[in-house]
Design a protein around this motif. Structure first.
Motif, PDB file in Angstrom:
ATOM      1  N   GLU A 209       3.343 -10.356  11.983  1.00  0.00           N
ATOM      2  CA  GLU A 209       3.407  -8.972  12.457  1.00  0.00           C
ATOM      3  C   GLU A 209       3.225  -8.928  13.976  1.00  0.00           C
ATOM      4  OE1 GLU A 209       1.095  -4.675  11.972  1.00  0.00           O
ATOM      5  OE2 GLU A 209       0.298  -6.436  10.954  1.00  0.00           O
ATOM      6  N   GLU A 210       2.232  -9.641  14.473  1.00  0.00           N
ATOM      7  CA  GLU A 210       1.973  -9.652  15.907  1.00  0.00           C
ATOM      8  C   GLU A 210       3.132 -10.245  16.694  1.00  0.00           C
ATOM      9  OE1 GLU A 210      -1.767 -11.708  16.120  1.00  0.00           O
ATOM     10  OE2 GLU A 210      -2.864 -10.016  15.225  1.00  0.00           O
ATOM     11  N   MET A 211       3.765 -11.273  16.144  1.00  0.00           N
ATOM     12  CA  MET A 211       4.881 -11.924  16.826  1.00  0.00           C
ATOM     13  C   MET A 211       6.152 -11.083  16.797  1.00  0.00           C
ATOM     14  SD  MET A 211       4.330 -15.784  15.351  1.00  0.00           S
ATOM     15  CE  MET A 211       5.772 -16.475  16.141  1.00  0.00           C
ATOM     16  N   SER A 212       6.414 -10.466  15.654  1.00  0.00           N
ATOM     17  CA  SER A 212       7.700  -9.789  15.442  1.00  0.00           C
ATOM     18  C   SER A 212       7.673  -8.295  15.681  1.00  0.00           C
ATOM     19  CB  SER A 212       8.182 -10.048  14.009  1.00  0.00           C
ATOM     20  OG  SER A 212       7.322  -9.394  13.083  1.00  0.00           O
ATOM     21  N   GLN A 213       6.473  -7.705  15.708  1.00  0.00           N
ATOM     22  CA  GLN A 213       6.325  -6.251  15.801  1.00  0.00           C
ATOM     23  C   GLN A 213       6.890  -5.541  14.567  1.00  0.00           C
ATOM     24  OE1 GLN A 213       4.465  -4.773  18.355  1.00  0.00           O
ATOM     25  NE2 GLN A 213       4.018  -6.948  18.548  1.00  0.00           N
ATOM     26  N   VAL A 214       6.920  -6.246  13.451  1.00  0.00           N
ATOM     27  CA  VAL A 214       7.302  -5.674  12.155  1.00  0.00           C
ATOM     28  C   VAL A 214       6.016  -5.626  11.335  1.00  0.00           C
ATOM     29  CG1 VAL A 214       8.691  -5.972  10.060  1.00  0.00           C
ATOM     30  CG2 VAL A 214       9.627  -6.656  12.279  1.00  0.00           C
ATOM     31  N   SER A 215       5.736  -4.492  10.721  1.00  0.00           N
ATOM     32  CA  SER A 215       4.461  -4.347  10.013  1.00  0.00           C
ATOM     33  C   SER A 215       4.317  -5.390   8.908  1.00  0.00           C
ATOM     34  CB  SER A 215       4.303  -2.939   9.447  1.00  0.00           C
ATOM     35  OG  SER A 215       5.110  -2.769   8.310  1.00  0.00           O
ATOM     36  N   SER A 216       3.084  -5.892   8.754  1.00  0.00           N
ATOM     37  CA  SER A 216       2.826  -6.912   7.742  1.00  0.00           C
ATOM     38  C   SER A 216       3.090  -6.372   6.339  1.00  0.00           C
ATOM     39  CB  SER A 216       1.391  -7.444   7.855  1.00  0.00           C
ATOM     40  OG  SER A 216       0.461  -6.403   7.734  1.00  0.00           O
ATOM     41  N   SER A 217       2.832  -5.101   6.112  1.00  0.00           N
ATOM     42  CA  SER A 217       3.100  -4.543   4.778  1.00  0.00           C
ATOM     43  C   SER A 217       4.599  -4.533   4.491  1.00  0.00           C
ATOM     44  CB  SER A 217       2.507  -3.137   4.639  1.00  0.00           C
ATOM     45  OG  SER A 217       3.134  -2.237   5.516  1.00  0.00           O
ATOM     46  N   TYR A 218       5.400  -4.239   5.508  1.00  0.00           N
ATOM     47  CA  TYR A 218       6.853  -4.238   5.312  1.00  0.00           C
ATOM     48  C   TYR A 218       7.360  -5.665   5.079  1.00  0.00           C
ATOM     49  CZ  TYR A 218      11.754  -3.011   5.839  1.00  0.00           C
ATOM     50  OH  TYR A 218      13.097  -2.828   5.619  1.00  0.00           O
ATOM     51  N   ILE A 219       6.847  -6.636   5.848  1.00  0.00           N
ATOM     52  CA  ILE A 219       7.234  -8.036   5.653  1.00  0.00           C
ATOM     53  C   ILE A 219       6.876  -8.473   4.236  1.00  0.00           C
ATOM     54  CG2 ILE A 219       6.816 -10.420   6.368  1.00  0.00           C
ATOM     55  CD1 ILE A 219       6.176  -9.263   9.200  1.00  0.00           C
ATOM     56  N   ASN A 220       5.677  -8.102   3.782  1.00  0.00           N
ATOM     57  CA  ASN A 220       5.234  -8.443   2.433  1.00  0.00           C
ATOM     58  C   ASN A 220       6.182  -7.859   1.385  1.00  0.00           C
ATOM     59  OD1 ASN A 220       3.578  -9.452   0.377  1.00  0.00           O
ATOM     60  ND2 ASN A 220       2.293  -7.648   0.389  1.00  0.00           N
ATOM     61  N   ARG A 221       6.585  -6.615   1.571  1.00  0.00           N
ATOM     62  CA  ARG A 221       7.511  -5.995   0.606  1.00  0.00           C
ATOM     63  C   ARG A 221       8.889  -6.633   0.663  1.00  0.00           C
ATOM     64  NH1 ARG A 221       6.422   0.077   2.094  1.00  0.00           N
ATOM     65  NH2 ARG A 221       5.843  -0.994   3.977  1.00  0.00           N
ATOM     66  N   LEU A 222       9.320  -7.073   1.845  1.00  0.00           N
ATOM     67  CA  LEU A 222      10.586  -7.812   1.946  1.00  0.00           C
ATOM     68  C   LEU A 222      10.486  -9.126   1.181  1.00  0.00           C
ATOM     69  CD1 LEU A 222      11.548  -7.390   5.719  1.00  0.00           C
ATOM     70  CD2 LEU A 222      12.853  -6.532   3.769  1.00  0.00           C
ATOM     71  N   GLU A 223       9.396  -9.843   1.386  1.00  0.00           N
ATOM     72  CA  GLU A 223       9.212 -11.135   0.732  1.00  0.00           C
ATOM     73  C   GLU A 223       9.165 -11.013  -0.791  1.00  0.00           C
ATOM     74  OE1 GLU A 223       6.720 -13.451   4.260  1.00  0.00           O
ATOM     75  OE2 GLU A 223       5.686 -12.878   2.420  1.00  0.00           O
ATOM     76  N   ARG A 224       8.562  -9.953  -1.287  1.00  0.00           N
ATOM     77  CA  ARG A 224       8.450  -9.757  -2.740  1.00  0.00           C
ATOM     78  C   ARG A 224       9.714  -9.142  -3.336  1.00  0.00           C
ATOM     79  NH1 ARG A 224       2.777  -6.873  -2.714  1.00  0.00           N
ATOM     80  NH2 ARG A 224       4.268  -5.246  -2.380  1.00  0.00           N
ATOM     81  N   GLY A 225      10.680  -8.777  -2.501  1.00  0.00           N
ATOM     82  CA  GLY A 225      11.920  -8.191  -2.992  1.00  0.00           C
ATOM     83  C   GLY A 225      11.821  -6.712  -3.286  1.00  0.00           C
ATOM     84  N   GLU A 226      10.715  -6.076  -2.901  1.00  0.00           N
ATOM     85  CA  GLU A 226      10.567  -4.637  -3.121  1.00  0.00           C
ATOM     86  C   GLU A 226      11.396  -3.834  -2.128  1.00  0.00           C
ATOM     87  OE1 GLU A 226       6.410  -3.704  -3.017  1.00  0.00           O
ATOM     88  OE2 GLU A 226       5.970  -4.989  -4.734  1.00  0.00           O
ATOM     89  N   LYS A 227      11.611  -4.392  -0.960  1.00  0.00           N
ATOM     90  CA  LYS A 227      12.463  -3.771   0.057  1.00  0.00           C
ATOM     91  C   LYS A 227      13.632  -4.701   0.303  1.00  0.00           C
ATOM     92  CE  LYS A 227      10.282  -0.037   1.166  1.00  0.00           C
ATOM     93  NZ  LYS A 227      10.888   1.274   0.999  1.00  0.00           N
ATOM     94  N   THR A 228      14.823  -4.168   0.208  1.00  0.00           N
ATOM     95  CA  THR A 228      16.009  -5.000   0.407  1.00  0.00           C
ATOM     96  C   THR A 228      16.962  -4.357   1.404  1.00  0.00           C
ATOM     97  OG1 THR A 228      17.078  -3.958  -1.486  1.00  0.00           O
ATOM     98  CG2 THR A 228      15.908  -6.047  -1.893  1.00  0.00           C
ATOM     99  N   SER A 229      16.408  -3.536   2.291  1.00  0.00           N
ATOM    100  CA  SER A 229      17.269  -2.855   3.254  1.00  0.00           C
ATOM    101  C   SER A 229      16.731  -2.959   4.679  1.00  0.00           C
ATOM    102  CB  SER A 229      17.427  -1.388   2.856  1.00  0.00           C
ATOM    103  OG  SER A 229      16.153  -0.780   2.780  1.00  0.00           O
ATOM    104  N   PRO A 230      16.539  -4.173   5.174  1.00  0.00           N
ATOM    105  CA  PRO A 230      16.024  -4.301   6.537  1.00  0.00           C
ATOM    106  C   PRO A 230      17.079  -3.878   7.560  1.00  0.00           C
ATOM    107  CG  PRO A 230      16.681  -6.438   5.709  1.00  0.00           C
ATOM    108  CD  PRO A 230      16.812  -5.468   4.564  1.00  0.00           C
TER     109      PRO A 230
END
Length: 168
Positions: A51-72
């Motif tokens: 999150e600190e490196m990318s400025q993308v929220s850790s919760s959003y990254i977590n949801r991307l990784e789990r497949g809950e979010k598929t629209s980055p």
């Protein structure tokens, strides 16, 4: 910080909505797996560090990784790729999959090994090593793996692995 709540549909912030197909392409389920692999195994980063490196929220990254979010959005994709040092082409190829491929079925592992150029521990595999790897894959898929064959199959597999290791 880029977050899933900020969906900008301008050219610079194109977001691809779940379930939509853009130019014959759909979001691949492999995208989150790739991000998680690079974050944990390649870079050994926590969600907070990424999150600190990318400025993308850790919760959003977590949801991307789990497949809950598929629209980055593309800015999220590029920020994650840069932070994880993933070539954009690899990340983009993982995000998008041809919708035609879904209709034709998934390629076999052997097909992927034959058609793809890849490295093992940052070293390109020789033609011989790739061929042995394909043979190992086919052996694993076709072995019986029962009480009567396990020992023999383990021995055969170890012989193939020795051959593979000497080819790389």
């Amino acid at each position: 910080m880029v977050d899933d709540k900020k969906k900008d549909n301008t050219a610079s912030g194109l977001a691809i909505e779940e379930g939509n197909h853009v130019g014959g392409y759909a979001i691949s389920e492999s995208f989150g797996i790739l991000i998680r692999h690079y974050r944990m195994k390649v870079k050994d980063l926590s969600l907070k560090q990424l999150e600190e490196m990318s400025q993308v929220s850790s919760s959003y990254i977590n949801r991307l990784e789990r497949g809950e979010k598929t629209s980055p959005s593309l800015p999220v994709v590029f920020s994650l790729a840069e932070s994880l040092e993933i070539p954009y082409s690899v990340l983009m190829a993982t995000i998008f999959q041809k919708t035609d491929d879904k209709e034709q079925g998934q390629p076999s592992i052997s097909d992927v090994l034959i058609q793809s150029n890849f490295a093992l521990n940052d070293q390109a595999l020789s033609k011989e090593a790739r061929s042995i790897l394909i043979t190992i894959n086919e052996f694993l898929v076709n072995c019986q793996w029962d009480a009567g064959s396990k020992v023999k199959e383990l021995y055969m597999l170890s012989e193939m692995l020795d051959e593979f290791k000497s080819a790389i």
